[in-house]
Design an enzyme around this catalytic site. Structure first.
Site, PDB file in Angstrom:
ATOM      1  CD1 TRP A   1       0.564 -10.252  16.394  1.00 24.79           C
ATOM      2  CD2 TRP A   1      -0.335 -10.044  15.213  1.00 24.79           C
ATOM      3  NE1 TRP A   1       0.386 -11.970  16.020  1.00 24.79           N
ATOM      4  CE2 TRP A   1      -0.711 -11.103  15.243  1.00 24.79           C
ATOM      5  CE3 TRP A   1      -2.268  -9.464  13.749  1.00 24.79           C
ATOM      6  CZ2 TRP A   1      -1.765 -12.377  15.268  1.00 24.79           C
ATOM      7  CZ3 TRP A   1      -2.161 -10.471  13.411  1.00 24.79           C
ATOM      8  CH2 TRP A   1      -3.083 -11.666  13.789  1.00 24.79           C
TER       9      TRP A   1
ATOM     10  N   PRO B   1      -3.593  -4.096  16.735  1.00 25.04           N
ATOM     11  CG  PRO B   1      -2.336  -1.854  17.689  1.00 25.04           C
ATOM     12  CD  PRO B   1      -1.853  -3.299  16.930  1.00 25.04           C
TER      13      PRO B   1
ATOM     14  CD  GLN C   1       5.441  -8.721  16.479  1.00 23.12           C
ATOM     15  OE1 GLN C   1       4.704  -8.884  15.430  1.00 23.12           O
ATOM     16  NE2 GLN C   1       6.062  -8.532  17.029  1.00 23.12           N
TER      17      GLN C   1
ATOM     18  CD  GLN D   1      -2.880  -1.021   2.421  1.00 23.58           C
ATOM     19  OE1 GLN D   1      -2.183  -1.498   3.698  1.00 23.58           O
ATOM     20  NE2 GLN D   1      -4.332  -0.944   2.566  1.00 23.58           N
TER      21      GLN D   1
ATOM     22  CE1 TYR E   1       4.531 -10.014   8.905  1.00 26.82           C
ATOM     23  CE2 TYR E   1       6.565  -7.798   9.689  1.00 26.82           C
ATOM     24  CZ  TYR E   1       5.050  -8.663   9.895  1.00 26.82           C
ATOM     25  OH  TYR E   1       4.490  -9.279  10.603  1.00 26.82           O
TER      26      TYR E   1
ATOM     27  CB  ALA F   1      -9.614  -6.332  15.615  1.00 26.61           C
TER      28      ALA F   1
ATOM     29  N   GLY G   1       0.388   0.327  12.359  1.00 25.37           N
ATOM     30  CA  GLY G   1       0.624   0.313  11.123  1.00 25.37           C
ATOM     31  C   GLY G   1       0.036   1.666  10.431  1.00 25.37           C
TER      32      GLY G   1
ATOM     33  CB  THR H   1      -1.459   4.061   4.631  1.00 25.64           C
ATOM     34  OG1 THR H   1      -2.767   4.178   4.542  1.00 25.64           O
ATOM     35  CG2 THR H   1      -1.204   2.200   4.195  1.00 25.64           C
TER      36      THR H   1
END
Length: 329
Positions: free
Chosen positions: A211, A213, A182, A27, A54, A215, A288, A290
């Site tokens: 990872w 958080p 994790q 992305q 990834y 959803a 995360g 964008t």
């Protein structure tokens, strides 16, 4: 920014960190990644999360280029990779995935090359591997620590029993056990962190780098009226997220929680992230993003944290109805 010790280790991680899963290469491009990482770093984020799988290694290459260009002091940030899946996807040959000594050593070397660094601060076993003795994994990670290629090792999505076994093996052999796990942890996925791992947090003292958080964005409210074009749930290959995430009762909970967030005068996303890091056993929640606006908003979760009194958390439990049965004890 708030910093927390990673379990019983001496390492300190920012309570909010930055990861590249889903976003990098799928992305975002180098320019966007550079702006986002700079924004995170300037806000006090000191942990950047990555993995061999990834975007088939491209994510680590992108992060490596940004780190090279920014030229931040290497001692000022914490960098991770994870090994298990391999980066070649269906083209993986037998030893190009899993947790064998061969794959862990080679994957670590590959990650260092892609990230353009001399060592990783954290190196995770991305999943448990039923085909490899845990002793082999522990010994390999210990070797990598002794070689100076990694500083701490951890697990990701391991069961409590597997983590305990790794610690027992490490203790018997006088080796380093895993310092961090994790797991996924959010308002829809609570049992592992609140129930299964409770004795490990209590007795062994383990850090946790969370990872998803939000959803996979569900807890931002942006999917309440369907899947927006270009969002991560619309990406090809993430159908499983859609099926799992789009259940009607989940959206009803998200809508009700959104109304409660409005009452508190905060965004649903910052409330959900603050809820995650309000758990004392959470070292950091990985964000995360964008867009810079999205990251700026999510970083405000630290300002929301003081609002999470026992009363507010009780109300969130009532609205969501996701509290696991044993977590009161």
């Amino acid at each position: 920014m708030e910093y927390r010790r990673m379990g019983k280790s001496g390492l300190q991680l920012s309570a909010l960190s930055f990861g590249s899963w889903v976003t990098f290469a799928r992305q975002t491009d180098d320019q966007i990644n550079e702006r986002l990482m700079a924004q995170a770093y300037e806000a006090g984020v000191n942990f950047f999360d990555n993995a061999e799988v990834y975007s088939a290694g491209k994510s680590e290459e992108m992060m490596g280029r940004v780190l090279k260009k920014m030229n931040w002091d290497r001692t000022s940030y914490v960098l991770s990779s994870k090994a298990f899946f391999g980066w070649r996807g269906e083209a993986n040959k037998p030893n190009q995935h899993g947790l064998s000594r061969k794959h862990l050593m080679e994957a670590c070397h590959e990650a260092l090359t892609r990230l353009q660094v001399d060592y990783l601060d954290l190196y995770y076993c991305h999943r448990p591997d039923k085909n490899v003795p845990i002793e082999e994994v522990v010994r390999t990670m210990n070797t990598l620590i002794q070689q100076g290629k990694i500083l701490y090792w951890g697990t990701s999505e391991w069961s409590a029993a597997e983590i305990v076994e790794a610690h027992m093996v490490a203790k018997e052999a006088g080796l380093e056990g895993p310092a961090v796990e994790q797991p996924e942890y959010n308002l829809f996925n609570r049992r592992k962190v609140e129930v299964d791992y409770a004795p490990i947090f209590r007795n062994i003292g383990m850090g946790s780098t969370i990872w998803s958080p939000l959803a996979s964005g569900l807890l931002t409210g942006k999917y309440n009226d369907g899947i927006p074009e270009g969002s991560r749930l619309s990406l090809e290959g993430y159908e499983w997220l859609r099926d799992k995430a789009m259940a009607k009762e989940r959206l009803a909970g998200v809508k009700a929680l959104g109304e409660y967030a409005d009452e508190l005068g905060v965004s649903l996303a910052t409330l959900s992230i603050a809820w995650c890091i309000s758990n004392p056993n959470v070292t950091t929640a990985i964000l995360g993003a964008t867009k810079e606006s999205q990251l700026a908003e999510n970083l405000k979760a630290l300002d929301v944290l003081p609002l999470l009194t026992p009363e507010v958390k009780g109300r969130i439990d009532e609205i969501m109805g996701t509290q696991p049965v044993d977590s009161q004890h």
